[in-house]
Design a protein around this motif. Structure first.
Motif, PDB file in Angstrom:
ATOM      1  N   LEU A 165     -23.126 -38.503  22.013  1.00 41.67           N
ATOM      2  CA  LEU A 165     -24.036 -38.256  20.884  1.00 41.67           C
ATOM      3  C   LEU A 165     -25.457 -38.691  21.214  1.00 41.67           C
ATOM      4  O   LEU A 165     -25.945 -39.725  20.754  1.00 41.67           O
ATOM      5  N   VAL A 337     -21.039 -36.503  12.342  1.00 42.25           N
ATOM      6  CA  VAL A 337     -20.760 -35.445  13.311  1.00 42.25           C
ATOM      7  C   VAL A 337     -19.266 -35.112  13.328  1.00 42.25           C
ATOM      8  O   VAL A 337     -18.879 -33.936  13.379  1.00 42.25           O
ATOM      9  N   GLN A 340     -18.533 -32.863  10.512  1.00 37.65           N
ATOM     10  CA  GLN A 340     -18.948 -31.485  10.762  1.00 37.65           C
ATOM     11  C   GLN A 340     -17.888 -30.744  11.575  1.00 37.65           C
ATOM     12  O   GLN A 340     -17.584 -29.573  11.312  1.00 37.65           O
ATOM     13  N   ILE A 366     -26.820 -29.620  16.243  1.00 36.35           N
ATOM     14  CA  ILE A 366     -26.232 -30.630  15.370  1.00 36.35           C
ATOM     15  C   ILE A 366     -27.323 -31.501  14.770  1.00 36.35           C
ATOM     16  O   ILE A 366     -28.114 -32.118  15.483  1.00 36.35           O
ATOM     17  N   THR A 368     -28.164 -34.610  12.086  1.00 30.82           N
ATOM     18  CA  THR A 368     -27.631 -35.738  11.326  1.00 30.82           C
ATOM     19  C   THR A 368     -28.674 -36.307  10.371  1.00 30.82           C
ATOM     20  O   THR A 368     -28.618 -37.475  10.002  1.00 30.82           O
TER      21      THR A 368
END
Length: 417
Positions: A165, A337, A340, A366, A368
């Motif tokens: 990440l 995440v 998702q 992505i 956040t």
């Protein structure tokens, strides 16, 4: 994609006490029109489930460090995981339980604990440490286990289903160097001393230093240490003798504290650049606190608490007797995440491990909400992001303030793969 907030309860398990669930198909309720990572609300009438899902409860695994070299970080990341799932559901339907286990940052312990929890979890919400993720890579692949690492080594991007990440350590440090160059704190041809852990974490960070050195004519003095080494006197003394213009760390906060104390005592007035795990707010309680405020720069995939006042209030309410660190921000973002991914799998009607991993592989762009740098996608062998924040120690919640918004250095795209 952004996971919506859904105020529901979730239970965190302190030990692996779960019943394995055989393959089944469960009815998802009709959509209520609520928010979700990809729409939420049970987009498919039939949702196929197997391991780690029982009724409307999903169980996720957490292999963290509560007693080893990254104990403070592991505790805060896990608190962030917990806080997220207390207030959110998957597809407005499924509550999430976390099976939390302490590896002590010992790979063999991590392997043993994973073996016990694996029959009962759908996916891994958190696995801390490059060595432990690497040790579990064969099991993750054979079990079709989707996993988010609390580590950023490039080698982890090679594990099917494992999500890093943020930028990998080499890209992260290249961005950090870029900031030092841009601020006039470092120049082409400089000499840099780099202390790094043996193993994937440290070696990937060193690769970043070496790439920058080649591009900018730097001389790098490498100093490999074990994660259990605590006294950096020999390394910093060597750097001072070599006349370094900067110190780079790919270590834990313990080594950061030692390096700062020795450099301060030696009158070594140079910047220190660190990968994101090098800092913890507890460092500002030590004798080198002011020196660190004046010299330390941290390249990070995680934003600072001062940019997230609402989340800070929520965290302090849930954990009133703790000092919030950036790890808690990261843990909360990890939950976002994962949600998702699980929302996408649910909407496709497949909450089996295979369905979750398929959704993981299709996730892109992505978002956040600023908790993490933008993440492009999870591609094999590629850094998921080319961007980093720059943080500095300060007397603020979490002990660090944001001095540079997410940005991409000149070498980042080439290094990313």
């Amino acid at each position: 994609m952004r996971a919506g907030t859904r105020l529901r309860g979730a239970t965190v398990l302190a030990a692996a006490a779960a019943v394995a669930v055989s393959g089944c198909s469960t009815k998802a309720p009709e959509s209520s029109g609520g928010g979700g990572g990809g729409g939420g609300g049970g987009a498919a009438e039939e949702v196929t489930t197997d391991i780690g899902v029982e009724g409307t409860t999903i169980r996720l695994g957490v292999l963290t460090d509560l007693t080893g070299v990254f104990a403070a970080l592991g505790t805060d990341i896990t608190n962030g995981n917990t806080l997220y799932w207390q207030d959110n559901q998957v597809c407005d339907t499924y509550d999430v339980e976390l099976d939390v286990q302490d590896t002590g940052y010992v790979p063999q312990t991590g392997v043993q604990l994973y073996s016990a929890m694996e029959p009962n979890v759908l996916a891994m919400q958190q696995t801390i440490g490059s060595p432990i993720n690497t040790a579990l890579a064969p099991e993750f692949e054979s079990d079709v286990m989707t996993n988010f690492s609390s580590a950023w080594a490039r080698t982890l991007t090679e594990i099917p289903g494992t999500g890093v990440l943020g930028a990998t350590y080499d890209v992260e440090l290249a961005n950090g160097y870029q900031y030092l160059f841009d601020q006039g704190l470092l120049a082409d041809g400089a000499t840099v001393g780099h202390i790094y852990f043996e193993g994937e974490y440290g070696e990937n960070g060193l690769a970043g230093s070496e790439a920058v050195a080649e591009a900018r004519g730097l001389t790098v003095i490498p100093a490999q240490i074990k994660s259990t080494d605590q006294d950096m006197s020999a390394q910093i003394t060597q750097f001072a003798a070599e006349g370094v213009d900067a110190i780079v760390l790919t270590t834990a906060p313990t080594q950061t504290a030692s390096a700062a104390a020795v450099a301060q005592a030696a009158g070594l007035d140079v910047p220190i650049l660190g990968s994101n795990p090098v800092f913890a707010p507890g460092l500002l309680q030590g004798p080198s606190a002011q020196w660190l405020k004046d010299h330390l720069y941290v390249a990070s995939p995680i934003t600072s608490w001062d940019t997230q006042p609402e989340l800070l209030e929520q965290y302090q309410s849930a954990y009133p007797n703790t000092t919030p660190s950036l790890g808690a921000v990261f843990g909360y973002a990890m939950g976002d995440v994962m949600n998702q991914v699980l929302d996408a799998a649910c909407e496709s009607g497949d909450l089996t491990r295979e369905g979750v991993q398929a959704a993981f592989g299709e996730l892109s762009d992505i978002d956040t909400g600023g908790l993490l740098v933008p993440i492009e996608a999870f591609e094999t062998g590629v850094s998921p992001s080319t961007q980093s924040y720059i943080l500095r120690p300060a007397d603020v919640p979490g002990g660090a303030e944001l001095v540079q918004e997410a940005f991409e250095g000149e070498l980042s795209a080439d290094l990313a793969g």
